[in-house]
Design a protein around this motif. Structure first.
Motif, short mmCIF file in Angstrom:
data_model
loop_
_atom_site.label_atom_id
_atom_site.label_comp_id
_atom_site.label_asym_id
_atom_site.label_seq_id
_atom_site.Cartn_x
_atom_site.Cartn_y
_atom_site.Cartn_z
N TYR A 94 -6.84 2.45 2.52
CA TYR A 94 -5.76 2.12 3.45
C TYR A 94 -5.74 0.61 3.71
O TYR A 94 -6.78 -0.01 3.94
CB TYR A 94 -5.95 2.84 4.79
CG TYR A 94 -5.58 4.31 4.74
CD1 TYR A 94 -4.24 4.70 4.79
CD2 TYR A 94 -6.56 5.29 4.67
CE1 TYR A 94 -3.89 6.04 4.77
CE2 TYR A 94 -6.22 6.63 4.64
CZ TYR A 94 -4.89 7.01 4.69
OH TYR A 94 -4.55 8.33 4.64
N ILE A 95 -4.55 0.02 3.64
CA ILE A 95 -4.40 -1.36 4.08
C ILE A 95 -4.55 -1.36 5.59
O ILE A 95 -3.84 -0.63 6.28
CB ILE A 95 -3.03 -1.92 3.66
CG1 ILE A 95 -2.89 -1.90 2.13
CG2 ILE A 95 -2.85 -3.33 4.19
CD1 ILE A 95 -1.52 -2.32 1.63
N THR A 102 -0.30 2.70 4.42
CA THR A 102 -0.12 2.49 2.98
C THR A 102 -1.48 2.43 2.29
O THR A 102 -2.39 1.74 2.76
CB THR A 102 0.64 1.18 2.72
OG1 THR A 102 1.95 1.28 3.28
CG2 THR A 102 0.76 0.91 1.22
N CYS A 103 -1.60 3.15 1.18
CA CYS A 103 -2.83 3.16 0.39
C CYS A 103 -2.68 2.21 -0.80
O CYS A 103 -1.63 2.20 -1.47
CB CYS A 103 -3.15 4.56 -0.10
SG CYS A 103 -3.41 5.75 1.24
N LEU A 104 -3.71 1.43 -1.08
CA LEU A 104 -3.66 0.43 -2.14
C LEU A 104 -4.84 0.60 -3.08
O LEU A 104 -5.97 0.78 -2.65
CB LEU A 104 -3.69 -0.98 -1.53
CG LEU A 104 -3.69 -2.15 -2.53
CD1 LEU A 104 -2.38 -2.21 -3.28
CD2 LEU A 104 -3.96 -3.47 -1.80
N LEU A 135 -1.89 -3.71 -9.19
CA LEU A 135 -1.81 -3.31 -7.80
C LEU A 135 -0.93 -2.07 -7.69
O LEU A 135 0.22 -2.08 -8.16
CB LEU A 135 -1.23 -4.44 -6.93
CG LEU A 135 -1.98 -5.78 -6.97
CD1 LEU A 135 -1.22 -6.82 -6.17
CD2 LEU A 135 -3.39 -5.61 -6.44
N ALA A 177 0.45 0.48 -4.81
CA ALA A 177 0.58 0.75 -3.37
C ALA A 177 1.44 2.00 -3.16
O ALA A 177 2.54 2.10 -3.72
CB ALA A 177 1.21 -0.44 -2.66
N ARG A 178 0.93 2.94 -2.34
CA ARG A 178 1.65 4.20 -2.11
C ARG A 178 1.64 4.55 -0.62
O ARG A 178 0.63 4.38 0.07
CB ARG A 178 1.00 5.34 -2.91
CG ARG A 178 0.86 5.03 -4.39
CD ARG A 178 0.40 6.23 -5.17
NE ARG A 178 -0.04 5.88 -6.50
CZ ARG A 178 -0.35 6.75 -7.45
NH1 ARG A 178 -0.28 8.05 -7.20
NH2 ARG A 178 -0.76 6.34 -8.65
N THR A 179 2.79 5.07 -0.17
CA THR A 179 2.95 5.51 1.20
C THR A 179 3.65 6.86 1.21
O THR A 179 4.64 7.05 0.48
CB THR A 179 3.80 4.51 2.01
OG1 THR A 179 3.23 3.21 1.90
CG2 THR A 179 3.86 4.91 3.48
N ARG A 227 6.20 4.42 -3.88
CA ARG A 227 5.20 3.73 -4.69
C ARG A 227 5.75 2.43 -5.24
O ARG A 227 6.91 2.36 -5.66
CB ARG A 227 4.76 4.62 -5.86
CG ARG A 227 3.70 3.99 -6.75
CD ARG A 227 3.47 4.80 -8.02
NE ARG A 227 2.36 4.31 -8.80
CZ ARG A 227 2.10 4.65 -10.06
NH1 ARG A 227 2.89 5.53 -10.68
NH2 ARG A 227 1.07 4.15 -10.72
#
Length: 413
Positions: A45-46, A51-53, A89, A91-93, A101
């Motif tokens: 998680y950021i 949001t996951c990175l 990179l 990034a997914r939410t 994504r």
């Protein structure tokens, strides 16, 4: 006594007040980076967001030796190095519409004569965006692997490798429907300028509209398959002032590919077989890829016919295959090849000839530890012409052959 007692009480009160002032204030809770297990390993998680990175990439070094044989004493050998670093990179939410994504794969390459298959021209550095796209509610926007492609030369190694079949990164806007059970279907509009092979006059302009792509894909335990189609404009606007037009205003291509998962020792033995055909769309077939046809002629989308003052579509097709086999969980081999033909329309400039080509290659791969791989690869390609053609050295030839040796190492993270 009374005064003494009152003084003692006052002193204790002052000490208590001082002690209270010295007590530490409770610190604000720190936001630590937390593991995000929703999308698999490697995501975090950021801080302060939902949001996951995932951060990844690789560093790779290649050494090439190439031998181009144009016959008639016109040989050329070269050797050169390439180094490349990639930063990825992901990034997914999670949203009410599904996963939002964004993905970036940024690559920097350093080496001899970048963009020159002969490997000369001095050392230089090139920075490019290999992939960069957004996915949301089934839609994809940005630079991606073309949705026409399937096999995409998966285990043919190297930066300057031969292209066996349809394999191109494009800018696209696409929608993918998931039907469940492993079946998906995609419709996409794509900028296919990177696939344009031009025409025999060398004057083709950029098409006014993007190509239309569609595919149906299946993935299951036994393997998978895909069928794809492409329709593209053959732009003739440049020729109108000269009275030259195209007989065909539309080019098209089709693909059918299948993958088999075979019994294995490690991650999985696989066999790919793929067929592509293009009319006015040779760049979709892979017949013009890599160094297979660098010797002299390349497949064109359009050919000029002086008798009719028109441009006519050329046809091309290829069949390609690749077998990956694990000898041990750390050692595996790859065997690959293709065969293709290009047909020039009747009445076209006699300088151009029908031709066929075939490619055969293989590699031995060793992964002693996780995320580290050493590769030794050899590729041979031969092109044969129905009529002798002029090579870059001023000689007429009816065939040519090319060889490449590649030694490579990659560390992924």
């Amino acid at each position: 006594m009374k005064n003494v007692l009152l003084g003692s009480v006052a002193g204790l009160a002052m000490v208590g007040t001082a002690a209270a002032a010295d007590l530490p204030v409770k610190a604000k809770a720190a936001e630590y980076v937390k593991i995000c297990s929703t999308y698999g390993a490697g995501f975090y998680y950021i801080p302060g967001t939902d949001t996951c990175l995932k951060v990844g990439g690789f560093v790779q070094a290649d050494y090439y030796y190439q031998d181009y044989d144009y016959l008639n004493n016109a040989d050329f050998q070269s050797s050169y190095f390439r180094s490349r670093a990639s930063l990825r990179l992901d990034a997914r939410t999670q949203t009410e519409y599904g996963t939002l994504r964004s993905f970036i794969d940024l690559r920097a390459t350093y080496g001899d004569g970048l963009g020159n298959v002969y490997g000369d021209g001095g050392d230089s550095t090139a920075l490019n965006l290999d992939k960069g796209y957004i996915q949301f509610a089934g839609f994809t926007f940005g630079k991606v692997q073309s949705f026409f492609d399937y096999y995409a030369d998966n285990n043919v190694w190297g930066f300057d490798n031969v292209e066996l079949t349809a394999d191109e990164d494009v800018t696209a806007a696409a929608y993918t429907a998931d039907f469940g059970g492993g079946f998906t279907a995609t419709i996409s509009i794509e900028d296919d300028s990177s696939r344009s092979n031009g025409d025999s006059l060398g004057l083709t302009t950029q098409p006014d509209v993007p190509a239309l792509i569609g595919n149906i894909n299946y993935e299951g335990e036994w393997g998978g398959f895909q069928v794809s189609g492409a329709i593209r404009q053959l732009d003739d606007s440049y020729y109108d002032p000269f009275g030259i037009s195209t007989d065909d205003s539309v080019g098209w291509a089709a693909l059918a590919g299948v993958k088999f998962n075979l019994p294995t020792l490690g991650d999985g033995d696989k066999l790919y077989v793929e067929f592509t055909y293009g009319s006015g769309a040779a760049g979709y077939t892979g017949i013009n890829g890599g160094y297979s046809t660098i010797s002299d002629q390349a497949a064109q989308d359009l050919y000029y016919n002086a008798a009719t003052n028109t441009l006519q579509s050329g046809d091309a097709w290829t069949v390609a295959a690749e077998l990956t086999h694990y000898f041990t969980p750390q050692v595996f081999g790859v065997l690959y090849g293709n065969y293709g033909e290009n047909s020039v329309p009747s009445g076209a400039d006699p300088f151009y000839s029908d031709f066929s080509l075939w490619t055969l290659g293989g590699s031995l791969n060793w992964a002693p530890v996780k995320n580290l791989i050493f590769v030794a690869q050899y590729t041979y390609a031969q092109t044969s012409y129905d009529n002798p053609v002029l090579n870059p050295y001023g000689s007429y030839i009816d065939s040519s052959d090319n060889q490449q040796v590649l030694l490579s190492v990659r560390r992924s993270f």
